[in-house]
Design an enzyme around this catalytic site. Sequence first.
Site, PDB file in Angstrom:
ATOM      1  N   GLY A 118       0.837  -1.196   0.000  1.00 35.09           N
ATOM      2  CA  GLY A 118       0.000   0.000   0.000  1.00 35.09           C
ATOM      3  C   GLY A 118       0.870   1.243   0.000  1.00 35.09           C
ATOM      4  N   ASP A 143      -9.298  -3.238   1.371  1.00 27.52           N
ATOM      5  CA  ASP A 143     -10.238  -2.144   1.664  1.00 27.52           C
ATOM      6  C   ASP A 143     -10.877  -1.517   0.425  1.00 27.52           C
ATOM      7  OD1 ASP A 143      -9.513  -2.494   4.337  1.00 27.52           O
ATOM      8  OD2 ASP A 143      -7.898  -1.030   4.207  1.00 27.52           O
ATOM      9  N   GLN A 291     -11.516 -11.761   7.774  1.00 30.27           N
ATOM     10  CA  GLN A 291     -11.716 -11.139   6.456  1.00 30.27           C
ATOM     11  C   GLN A 291     -10.460 -11.123   5.599  1.00 30.27           C
ATOM     12  OE1 GLN A 291     -14.174  -7.241   7.278  1.00 30.27           O
ATOM     13  NE2 GLN A 291     -13.176  -7.979   9.108  1.00 30.27           N
TER      14      GLN A 291
HETATM   15  O1  F6P Z   1      -5.800  -2.218   5.254  1.00 30.28           O
HETATM   16  C1  F6P Z   1      -6.147  -3.495   5.574  1.00 30.28           C
HETATM   17  C2  F6P Z   1      -6.600  -3.606   7.000  1.00 30.28           C
HETATM   18  O2  F6P Z   1      -6.979  -4.935   7.228  1.00 30.28           O
HETATM   19  C3  F6P Z   1      -7.693  -2.634   7.409  1.00 30.28           C
HETATM   20  O3  F6P Z   1      -8.962  -3.003   6.937  1.00 30.28           O
HETATM   21  C4  F6P Z   1      -7.526  -2.654   8.908  1.00 30.28           C
HETATM   22  O4  F6P Z   1      -7.991  -1.452   9.468  1.00 30.28           O
HETATM   23  C5  F6P Z   1      -6.025  -2.753   9.082  1.00 30.28           C
HETATM   24  O5  F6P Z   1      -5.526  -3.307   7.883  1.00 30.28           O
HETATM   25  C6  F6P Z   1      -5.585  -3.588  10.249  1.00 30.28           C
HETATM   26  O6  F6P Z   1      -4.201  -3.524  10.347  1.00 30.28           O
HETATM   27  P1  F6P Z   1      -3.325  -4.458  11.300  1.00 30.28           P
HETATM   28  O7  F6P Z   1      -3.095  -5.751  10.584  1.00 30.28           O
HETATM   29  O8  F6P Z   1      -2.069  -3.716  11.488  1.00 30.28           O
HETATM   30  O9  F6P Z   1      -4.104  -4.643  12.568  1.00 30.28           O
END
Ligand code: F6P
Length: 375
Positions: A118, A143, A291
């Site tokens: 990203g 997302d 998810q």
């Molecule tokens: O960007 C992908 C995502 O899964 C988001 O939907 C979520 O807010 C975030 O990453 C969670 O990040 P981490 O894996 O650092 O908890």
Amino acid sequence: MKNIKKIGIITGGGDCSGLNAVIDGVTKSAIRKHGLEVVGYYRGYHGLLNNEFMELDLKKASGIMHRGGTILKSSNKDNLFNYRMQNEDGSFEHKDVSNVAVANMKKEGVDALVVIGGDGTLTSARDFYRKGIPVVGVPKTIDNDLPATDVTFGYNTSLETITDALDKIHTTAHSHDRIMVVEVMGRNTGWLALEGGLAGSADIILIPEIPYDIHKVVEKIKERDSIGKNFSVVVVSEGAKPKGGEVTIRETVEDSADSIRLGGIGDVVTHQLQKLIPEHEVRYTNLAYIQRGGITSQFDRALGLQFGVKAVDLLMTGNAGSMVQLRGRKLTSIALEEVVGRGETGETSVGGAKHVDPNGQLVETCRAIGISFGE
Ligand code: F6P
């Protein structure tokens, strides 16, 4: 442009389905179509800094395409241009250690990189390109919030998971006349909640782009009660917020491109609803990392493979410094300079986030069939 004989692959940021399909596409096309050697760095830029990698060949790239996550592992830290280091006295300072990575590449004869990630990961990709390393970026996120591509791999698999979960949750909602609140991911955009909720027959969908009024949510539940539908399923995006209110922050992560982690709004909504409608039992489920995992959907496999093949083609045709993108049904590319480093939400927001249009076709479809946004 220097003669490219060996390339390295990096997967950075949060994992998602389809990453292994990209690795498959890059590796096989690099070897078969272009006669290259391929290595995969472990844990994103961490592997590049510490020279930790695996040789990728046709055998290692086989049988991985359907698997979620990344065989190379990932990290959403390790910005080598501003690297957090601990001093002997325990204090921390940030240093540019990108030269170490470049020296490692030189030592191993790695001429170019395909970087999958990203905004944070691709901003570093751009910075390596500025240092003279041929780099092509591949955007990823579940997302669906990247304006620089119509769709990316990972999103479709997550939607399948959300839809399946909502189908299952409906059975308890119906049997117990319950209100089931389901929180989904998406950061500051509501795509997962909206499309997953629509396909999964949600009755109420709360998204960041349409701040909600909890009393309107109650109104919708009561309207359903009045026609004999004594249960309701409420899908809440992790970035949803009440009118005039703020998002709910789960935690902040040190040294991450985007330190804010959302989460917990579903719990808040559940407690509010339980007070306002004591006649119903209200239950909360957070789908969280479910998810992001599991078997990759057909769509994400095919898209990931295509992104991977295109990335190597771009490198080999003198188009380093670009990122693969999908426009309509066509694979094309855009300069990394044009899309990175402007993210409003960090790692997943290449070029600033792509938001749900509160009056767009998807939202209007929901409204037309009676789904409430708590407006
Ligand atoms: O960007 C992908 C995502 O899964 C988001 O939907 C979520 O807010 C975030 O990453 C969670 O990040 P981490 O894996 O650092 O908890």
